[in-house]
Design a protein around this motif. Structure first.
Motif, PDB file in Angstrom:
ATOM      1  N   ALA A   1       7.906  21.716 -27.638  1.00  0.00           N
ATOM      2  CA  ALA A   1       7.434  21.905 -26.258  1.00  0.00           C
ATOM      3  C   ALA A   1       6.818  20.619 -25.700  1.00  0.00           C
ATOM      4  N   ILE A   2       6.051  19.896 -26.523  1.00  0.00           N
ATOM      5  CA  ILE A   2       5.416  18.654 -26.055  1.00  0.00           C
ATOM      6  C   ILE A   2       6.472  17.610 -25.723  1.00  0.00           C
ATOM      7  N   LEU A   3       7.519  17.529 -26.539  1.00  0.00           N
ATOM      8  CA  LEU A   3       8.601  16.575 -26.289  1.00  0.00           C
ATOM      9  C   LEU A   3       9.266  16.848 -24.947  1.00  0.00           C
ATOM     10  N   TRP A   4       9.525  18.129 -24.648  1.00  0.00           N
ATOM     11  CA  TRP A   4      10.170  18.475 -23.375  1.00  0.00           C
ATOM     12  C   TRP A   4       9.212  18.268 -22.205  1.00  0.00           C
ATOM     13  N   GLY A   5       7.911  18.378 -22.451  1.00  0.00           N
ATOM     14  CA  GLY A   5       6.941  18.066 -21.404  1.00  0.00           C
ATOM     15  C   GLY A   5       6.966  16.587 -21.052  1.00  0.00           C
ATOM     16  N   ILE A   6       7.026  15.727 -22.087  1.00  0.00           N
ATOM     17  CA  ILE A   6       7.117  14.280 -21.856  1.00  0.00           C
ATOM     18  C   ILE A   6       8.416  13.943 -21.124  1.00  0.00           C
ATOM     19  N   LEU A   7       9.510  14.592 -21.548  1.00  0.00           N
ATOM     20  CA  LEU A   7      10.803  14.349 -20.911  1.00  0.00           C
ATOM     21  C   LEU A   7      10.777  14.785 -19.440  1.00  0.00           C
ATOM     22  N   THR A   8      10.112  15.904 -19.158  1.00  0.00           N
ATOM     23  CA  THR A   8       9.980  16.379 -17.774  1.00  0.00           C
ATOM     24  C   THR A   8       9.195  15.382 -16.935  1.00  0.00           C
ATOM     25  N   PHE A   9       8.134  14.822 -17.516  1.00  0.00           N
ATOM     26  CA  PHE A   9       7.337  13.807 -16.806  1.00  0.00           C
ATOM     27  C   PHE A   9       8.184  12.579 -16.482  1.00  0.00           C
ATOM     28  N   ILE A  10       8.915  12.070 -17.472  1.00  0.00           N
ATOM     29  CA  ILE A  10       9.705  10.848 -17.272  1.00  0.00           C
ATOM     30  C   ILE A  10      10.841  11.079 -16.277  1.00  0.00           C
ATOM     31  N   LEU A  11      11.582  12.180 -16.464  1.00  0.00           N
ATOM     32  CA  LEU A  11      12.745  12.441 -15.613  1.00  0.00           C
ATOM     33  C   LEU A  11      12.346  12.923 -14.223  1.00  0.00           C
ATOM     34  N   GLY A  12      11.066  13.229 -14.024  1.00  0.00           N
ATOM     35  CA  GLY A  12      10.602  13.627 -12.707  1.00  0.00           C
ATOM     36  C   GLY A  12      10.737  12.522 -11.676  1.00  0.00           C
TER      37      GLY A  12
ATOM     38  N   SER B   1       0.826  -1.208   0.000  1.00  0.00           N
ATOM     39  CA  SER B   1       0.000   0.000   0.000  1.00  0.00           C
ATOM     40  C   SER B   1       0.860   1.257   0.000  1.00  0.00           C
ATOM     41  N   LYS B   2       1.933   1.247   0.789  1.00  0.00           N
ATOM     42  CA  LYS B   2       2.828   2.405   0.828  1.00  0.00           C
ATOM     43  C   LYS B   2       3.498   2.618  -0.525  1.00  0.00           C
ATOM     44  N   LEU B   3       3.928   1.525  -1.124  1.00  0.00           N
ATOM     45  CA  LEU B   3       4.609   1.633  -2.414  1.00  0.00           C
ATOM     46  C   LEU B   3       3.653   2.120  -3.495  1.00  0.00           C
ATOM     47  N   VAL B   4       2.438   1.575  -3.509  1.00  0.00           N
ATOM     48  CA  VAL B   4       1.439   2.003  -4.500  1.00  0.00           C
ATOM     49  C   VAL B   4       1.102   3.480  -4.311  1.00  0.00           C
ATOM     50  N   ASP B   5       0.913   3.893  -3.052  1.00  0.00           N
ATOM     51  CA  ASP B   5       0.601   5.297  -2.780  1.00  0.00           C
ATOM     52  C   ASP B   5       1.703   6.207  -3.302  1.00  0.00           C
ATOM     53  N   TYR B   6       2.952   5.828  -3.033  1.00  0.00           N
ATOM     54  CA  TYR B   6       4.074   6.670  -3.493  1.00  0.00           C
ATOM     55  C   TYR B   6       4.096   6.760  -5.015  1.00  0.00           C
ATOM     56  N   ILE B   7       3.987   5.609  -5.681  1.00  0.00           N
ATOM     57  CA  ILE B   7       4.098   5.595  -7.143  1.00  0.00           C
ATOM     58  C   ILE B   7       2.952   6.364  -7.788  1.00  0.00           C
ATOM     59  N   VAL B   8       1.737   6.176  -7.275  1.00  0.00           N
ATOM     60  CA  VAL B   8       0.581   6.883  -7.836  1.00  0.00           C
ATOM     61  C   VAL B   8       0.718   8.391  -7.621  1.00  0.00           C
ATOM     62  N   ILE B   9       1.088   8.788  -6.402  1.00  0.00           N
ATOM     63  CA  ILE B   9       1.246  10.220  -6.111  1.00  0.00           C
ATOM     64  C   ILE B   9       2.376  10.814  -6.937  1.00  0.00           C
ATOM     65  N   ARG B  10       3.507  10.102  -7.006  1.00  0.00           N
ATOM     66  CA  ARG B  10       4.653  10.601  -7.783  1.00  0.00           C
ATOM     67  C   ARG B  10       4.283  10.745  -9.252  1.00  0.00           C
ATOM     68  N   THR B  11       3.518   9.794  -9.786  1.00  0.00           N
ATOM     69  CA  THR B  11       3.102   9.858 -11.189  1.00  0.00           C
ATOM     70  C   THR B  11       2.178  11.048 -11.425  1.00  0.00           C
ATOM     71  N   GLY B  12       1.234  11.263 -10.509  1.00  0.00           N
ATOM     72  CA  GLY B  12       0.344  12.412 -10.647  1.00  0.00           C
ATOM     73  C   GLY B  12       1.091  13.731 -10.589  1.00  0.00           C
ATOM     74  N   ILE B  13       2.051  13.845  -9.669  1.00  0.00           N
ATOM     75  CA  ILE B  13       2.854  15.059  -9.551  1.00  0.00           C
ATOM     76  C   ILE B  13       3.679  15.273 -10.816  1.00  0.00           C
ATOM     77  N   ASN B  14       4.283  14.196 -11.328  1.00  0.00           N
ATOM     78  CA  ASN B  14       5.071  14.314 -12.566  1.00  0.00           C
ATOM     79  C   ASN B  14       4.205  14.736 -13.741  1.00  0.00           C
ATOM     80  N   LEU B  15       2.964  14.248 -13.757  1.00  0.00           N
ATOM     81  CA  LEU B  15       2.051  14.622 -14.839  1.00  0.00           C
ATOM     82  C   LEU B  15       1.758  16.116 -14.792  1.00  0.00           C
ATOM     83  N   VAL B  16       1.527  16.630 -13.592  1.00  0.00           N
ATOM     84  CA  VAL B  16       1.317  18.083 -13.445  1.00  0.00           C
ATOM     85  C   VAL B  16       2.546  18.851 -13.914  1.00  0.00           C
ATOM     86  N   GLY B  17       3.731  18.368 -13.517  1.00  0.00           N
ATOM     87  CA  GLY B  17       4.963  19.027 -13.922  1.00  0.00           C
ATOM     88  C   GLY B  17       5.191  18.979 -15.425  1.00  0.00           C
TER      89      GLY B  17
END
Length: 340
Positions: free
Chosen positions: A219-230, A187-203
């Motif tokens: 710009a879209i390419l750098w947005g995807i890169l920002t999401f992944i590298l987040g 549960s802790k791991l899932v919570d972290y991964i889901v929250i981290r993914t949501g935060i990266n998506l916002v970023g």
């Protein structure tokens, strides 16, 4: 003969655990090509699995829920792949021109430095290195097709396994303490991964919007890169902001490069220091020193992909160690009760 490690001296324990860690590290590094798809498949599975349970709570049958989530998963990865295949070749084809522009910019900047300053001769080389680093990173993403295919297939099978959890639960009930610790860890791991993914998506969306408004190419390419590298703490931000900052330098000069860097830096500051702590709380915090060491370790073991999942893997190791320590404490307590 049953060997109890707890009876050994502290020095002996340290030596045994150190040898085991070295052997495990060497073994994982030798089979990294196998471990990478497995780790990433589990990582992605933990992101999408909560959607299945959410759909079930809404009254949608289990089979239909799994089918919808698998369809959504395929659409997300296909859409991301199409965007990457669209923009990456365009960017890589312009890299020679970017290198020339960057060398000229660095040479002009060197003209403002005092004569004889050591940095003056290195600036053009630094520029070429930066562009080469960005090109290498994007080429790695582009050439990961086979691995991505294995990840997609493995993730789909993991999602399908949710439909038949009965046998697993039946076996797990035989070990209630292990089941409790596993559920807590999961549960802790899932919570972290889901929250981290949501935060990266916002970023990623925020960065893409900033760059699109600023007229920065891809710009879209750098947005995807920002999401992944987040997913890479600390270092990921600098790797993501570097390419658009360089394009800002080419298009608007030093002022434009500074504006791009500051805008994305402020966005990252807002996300990492305000948004993420408020959503995640203190339960997911790891000391910066541990995070830095884990980045080096998992990058050494798994290569560049290891940096993306270094924090979740370290959290798993931390939780396993804590669980084993708790289990050892309970065992000792039971033994003392028997003696009394």
């Amino acid at each position: 003969m049953d060997i109890n490690v707890s009876n050994f001296s502290m020095q002996t324990k340290v030596m045994i655990y150190s040898i085991a860690a070295v052997i495990l590290t060497i073994g994982m590094r030798d089979i990294a090509t196998i471990l990478i798809p497995i780790f990433f498949s589990v990582f992605i599975f933990l992101i999408f699995a909560p959607l299945i349970y959410w759909l079930k709570r809404k009254g949608i049958p289990g089979g239909v829920s799994i089918g919808l989530v698998i369809l959504f998963f395929i659409m997300v990865f296909t859409g991301t792949g199409v965007l990457l295949m669209e923009f990456l070749p365009q960017f890589t084809s312009q890299i020679p021109d970017y290198q020339i522009q960057l060398t000229e910019s660095m040479e002009s900047l060197a003209g403002y430095l005092p004569v004889g300053m050591p940095l003056e001769g290195f600036l053009p080389d630094i520029g070429v290195f930066i562009v080469g680093l960005t090109a290498g990173l994007l080429t790695t993403i582009l050439n990961a097709g086979t691995t991505v295919g294995l990840i997609i297939i493995t993730t789909i099978f993991l999602l399908l396994d949710i439909a038949v959890p009965g046998k697993i639960r039946k076996e797990a009930k035989k070990h209630p303490f292990l089941l409790s610790r596993t559920n807590d860890l999961g549960s802790k791991l899932v919570d972290y991964i889901v929250i981290r993914t949501g935060i990266n998506l916002v970023g990623g969306i925020g960065a893409a919007l900033i760059l699109f408004i600023g007229g920065i190419d891809f710009a879209i390419l750098w947005g995807i890169l920002t999401f992944i590298l987040g997913y890479i703490p600390y270092i990921g931000f600098f790797l993501a902001v570097l390419p658009p900052t360089l394009l800002g330098l080419f298009k608007y000069g030093i002022a434009g490069a500074m504006a791009v860097f500051v805008a994305i830096w402020l966005l990252n500051l807002l996300i990492e220091n305000i948004l993420f702590p408020s959503v995640a709380g203190k339960g997911f915090e790891l000391p910066p020193s541990i995070i830095f060491i884990s980045l080096m370790y998992w990058t050494y073991v798994l290569g560049t992909p290891g940096a993306l999942i270094a924090v979740p893997l370290t959290m798993v190791v931390k939780m396993v160690i804590e669980s084993s320590g708790d289990m050892r404490w309970r065992t000792e307590l039971r033994e003392s009760e028997k003696e009394d």
